[in-house]
Design an enzyme around this catalytic site. Structure first.
Site, PDB file in Angstrom:
ATOM      1  N   HIS A 195     -52.236 -72.452  57.467  1.00  0.00           N
ATOM      2  CA  HIS A 195     -53.198 -71.515  58.076  1.00  0.00           C
ATOM      3  C   HIS A 195     -52.736 -71.110  59.484  1.00  0.00           C
ATOM      4  O   HIS A 195     -53.356 -71.468  60.483  1.00  0.00           O
ATOM      5  CB  HIS A 195     -54.566 -72.195  58.129  1.00  0.00           C
ATOM      6  CG  HIS A 195     -55.722 -71.271  58.292  1.00  0.00           C
ATOM      7  ND1 HIS A 195     -55.762 -70.253  59.212  1.00  0.00           N
ATOM      8  CD2 HIS A 195     -56.917 -71.224  57.645  1.00  0.00           C
ATOM      9  CE1 HIS A 195     -56.916 -69.631  59.138  1.00  0.00           C
ATOM     10  NE2 HIS A 195     -57.629 -70.204  58.184  1.00  0.00           N
ATOM     11  N   GLN A 220     -64.836 -77.038  52.392  1.00  0.00           N
ATOM     12  CA  GLN A 220     -63.977 -75.850  52.443  1.00  0.00           C
ATOM     13  C   GLN A 220     -62.601 -76.221  52.999  1.00  0.00           C
ATOM     14  O   GLN A 220     -62.489 -76.968  53.955  1.00  0.00           O
ATOM     15  CB  GLN A 220     -64.608 -74.771  53.322  1.00  0.00           C
ATOM     16  CG  GLN A 220     -63.708 -73.550  53.522  1.00  0.00           C
ATOM     17  CD  GLN A 220     -64.439 -72.360  54.075  1.00  0.00           C
ATOM     18  OE1 GLN A 220     -65.402 -71.900  53.496  1.00  0.00           O
ATOM     19  NE2 GLN A 220     -63.971 -71.850  55.206  1.00  0.00           N
ATOM     20  N   ASP A 269     -59.833 -59.988  55.862  1.00  0.00           N
ATOM     21  CA  ASP A 269     -59.718 -61.258  55.153  1.00  0.00           C
ATOM     22  C   ASP A 269     -59.208 -60.945  53.753  1.00  0.00           C
ATOM     23  O   ASP A 269     -59.983 -60.719  52.831  1.00  0.00           O
ATOM     24  CB  ASP A 269     -61.068 -61.972  55.108  1.00  0.00           C
ATOM     25  CG  ASP A 269     -60.942 -63.417  54.640  1.00  0.00           C
ATOM     26  OD1 ASP A 269     -59.831 -63.817  54.250  1.00  0.00           O
ATOM     27  OD2 ASP A 269     -61.958 -64.137  54.666  1.00  0.00           O
ATOM     28  N   ARG A 280     -56.685 -81.299  56.528  1.00  0.00           N
ATOM     29  CA  ARG A 280     -56.757 -80.901  57.934  1.00  0.00           C
ATOM     30  C   ARG A 280     -57.715 -81.771  58.752  1.00  0.00           C
ATOM     31  O   ARG A 280     -57.767 -81.625  59.981  1.00  0.00           O
ATOM     32  CB  ARG A 280     -57.182 -79.430  58.046  1.00  0.00           C
ATOM     33  CG  ARG A 280     -58.567 -79.147  57.490  1.00  0.00           C
ATOM     34  CD  ARG A 280     -58.936 -77.688  57.575  1.00  0.00           C
ATOM     35  NE  ARG A 280     -60.340 -77.485  57.202  1.00  0.00           N
ATOM     36  CZ  ARG A 280     -61.107 -76.516  57.675  1.00  0.00           C
ATOM     37  NH1 ARG A 280     -60.605 -75.668  58.555  1.00  0.00           N
ATOM     38  NH2 ARG A 280     -62.360 -76.403  57.291  1.00  0.00           N
ATOM     39  N   ARG A 304     -59.291 -75.364  65.431  1.00  0.00           N
ATOM     40  CA  ARG A 304     -59.374 -73.902  65.345  1.00  0.00           C
ATOM     41  C   ARG A 304     -58.161 -73.321  66.068  1.00  0.00           C
ATOM     42  O   ARG A 304     -58.123 -73.222  67.278  1.00  0.00           O
ATOM     43  CB  ARG A 304     -60.671 -73.392  65.989  1.00  0.00           C
ATOM     44  CG  ARG A 304     -60.794 -71.867  66.038  1.00  0.00           C
ATOM     45  CD  ARG A 304     -60.949 -71.252  64.671  1.00  0.00           C
ATOM     46  NE  ARG A 304     -62.223 -71.645  64.061  1.00  0.00           N
ATOM     47  CZ  ARG A 304     -62.546 -71.377  62.786  1.00  0.00           C
ATOM     48  NH1 ARG A 304     -61.674 -70.731  62.014  1.00  0.00           N
ATOM     49  NH2 ARG A 304     -63.712 -71.779  62.305  1.00  0.00           N
ATOM     50  N   GLU A 307     -50.944 -66.371  56.671  1.00  0.00           N
ATOM     51  CA  GLU A 307     -51.012 -67.720  56.113  1.00  0.00           C
ATOM     52  C   GLU A 307     -50.316 -67.771  54.759  1.00  0.00           C
ATOM     53  O   GLU A 307     -50.809 -67.211  53.788  1.00  0.00           O
ATOM     54  CB  GLU A 307     -52.473 -68.143  55.964  1.00  0.00           C
ATOM     55  CG  GLU A 307     -53.331 -67.824  57.191  1.00  0.00           C
ATOM     56  CD  GLU A 307     -54.825 -67.807  56.874  1.00  0.00           C
ATOM     57  OE1 GLU A 307     -55.235 -68.507  55.924  1.00  0.00           O
ATOM     58  OE2 GLU A 307     -55.564 -67.094  57.572  1.00  0.00           O
TER      59      GLU A 307
END
Length: 316
Positions: A185, A102, A230, A107, A77, A290
């Protein structure tokens, strides 16, 4: 050979680094430091950049949650996680990525450190390039079963005095074509989100995930953050998006061969709801800008290669 459209042009950053740049490799991470003090840290788990310090090493440019898992137990995170081969929740059914988690698997897989390159340009400005690889043969059994294509990823992280360049190369190494999405990201560190704006998106169409994925056109020259944001901005005509703080340019994000940008901040309630987001007030000190290819799908035929990335300039 692939069409030129699948390959990025050279970014305006030094290509590698001066002798004297230090690179330290452990079982878990790779750390590079320039003679002038700038540094970058990359976990082998996820090839996630977790720190980028500029200004002679005095300024941390990336936000990292205090509860970020750095032990390989879950995606990080903060920093710059790598999203591949699907962005967000995968299609519910009928697509090759439907069985993936997701943001895909890149990652949360262990990458291989492929090595460093160092040199010095004519202006005596140093940089160091670190390469990381992930291949279908190295995936966990679950990931390989969920997405059974033969591919190779090479992720290059180049540290220079006032910039960080991150570039992803995707190659189809099998006989079957595949589709994918990719995204970097990036969690940028800011001092006060109430004084931050994003420039360079006016007139661009975006999907607002906070408003039931409805489509809008950006009417503001400067996008400010006053609540949960978002948004997926697609087909952006210009290459550079600028983050402004307290009316002064703080970051330039230069996209290369990537047409989309996500702007994200979880704000109060969503930050509290995420178990690995800390402190709860951390949303005040971060903003995700991003870059990626997430509007639709990129398709690679046998032997084809796609490459895209970003150059982030610290403007302090």
């Amino acid at each position: 050979m692939v069409d030129r459209a699948n390959r990025p042009s050279a970014l305006s950053a030094p290509s590698a680094a001066v002798p004297g740049a230090e690179v330290d490799v452990t079982d878990a991470r790779v750390t590079a430091r320039l003679p002038s003090g700038e540094s970058v840290e990359v976990l082998l788990y996820g090839a996630s950049v977790i720190s980028w310090k500029s200004n002679e090493g005095k300024t941390e440019n990336l936000w990292l949650s205090e509860k970020a898992a750095l032990d390989g137990s879950k995606p990080v995170r903060g920093g710059i996680p790598v999203v591949f081969p699907v962005f967000g929740p995968p299609p519910k059914s009928g697509h090759p990525t439907s069985s993936l988690p997701q943001h895909g698997f890149a990652r949360n897989q262990r990458w291989e450190f492929l090595g460093k390159s160092t040199s010095e340009d004519a202006l005596d400005s140093s940089s160091v390039k670190l390469d990381f690889g992930l291949y279908s043969a190295n995936l966990t059994e679950d990931a390989r079963k969920a997405w059974p294509y033969d591919f190779g990823l090479v992720y290059s992280v180049t540290l220079a005095k006032d910039s960080l360049q991150t570039v992803m190369n995707v190659r189809n190494e099998g006989k079957e074509s595949f589709e994918f999405q990719m995204l970097l990201h990036t969690y940028l560190r800011v001092k006060d989100i109430s004084k931050v704006a994003v420039n360079g998106l006016m007139g661009v169409q975006y999907v607002d995930k906070v408003l039931n994925a409805s489509t809008h056109t950006e009417s503001n020259k400067s996008v400010t953050i006053t609540g949960e944001v978002d948004r997926v901005y697609g087909d952006i005509p210009q290459d550079t998006t600028t983050v402004v703080e307290d009316s002064k340019p703080r970051f330039d994000i230069v996209r290369d061969n990537l047409s989309d940008t996500v702007v994200w901040n979880p704000w109060t309630e969503k930050a509290k709801a995420m178990g690995d987001f800390a402190p709860d007030s951390g949303f005040k000190e971060m903003l995700c800008v991003e870059v990626g290819a997430v509007k639709g799908w990129q398709k690679l035929e046998e032997g084809d290669t796609f490459e895209g990335g970003q150059l982030i300039k610290s403007l302090l």
